[in-house]
Write a protein that holds these residues in place. Structure first.
Motif: not given
Length: 134
Positions: A38, A41, A60, A113-114, A128
């Motif tokens: 990663k 983000t 995800d 991610r959101h 991300s």
């Protein structure tokens, strides 16, 4: 994420800086996806220009990153695609780094991610960025 931390993590990951990832950084990778690292983000830009305005992104979900070197507004533009349709862009603050990695042959992907459908377009989607370890 601070720009300095992002660049340090990125350069370390591609072998351009001495040292190895700290324990804190290594725990941020998804254990089920050990072949990916990663990088950061960030909030996706340009959602109002995408074809996925009504889409409900799930956490995800994997999104594609596509270079747009002929983009008239940013020669380093990186488009975020969802199921073959434009969802948005990597923000200009990160696009040059992400574009350089893609141009250099590194395999990158974005993951949701959101997603906040009730918010304004510019703050709805957070992704991300993941890089495949070589």
């Amino acid at each position: 994420m601070e720009r300095r931390k992002f660049l340090q993590r990125l350069l370390t990951a591609v072998g351009m800086a001495p040292g190895i990832l700290s324990a804190r950084q290594s725990t941020e990778t998804d254990p089920s996806e050990s072949t990916f690292l990663k990088l950061c983000t960030l909030r996706a830009a340009g959602l109002s220009y995408g074809a996925c305005e009504a889409t409900r992104f799930l956490p995800d979900e994997t999104l594609s990153l596509v270079r747009e070197p002929r983009n008239p507004y940013d020669p380093w533009a990186v488009r975020i695609d969802y199921r073959g349709r434009k969802a948005g862009y990597i923000p200009r603050t990160h696009s040059r780094i992400v574009a350089s990695l893609i141009d250099g042959g590194y395999r990158l992907e974005a993951r949701v991610r959101h997603f906040h459908p009730e918010r304004e377009n510019w703050e709805r989607l957070w992704v991300s960025i993941w890089m495949e370890k070589t």
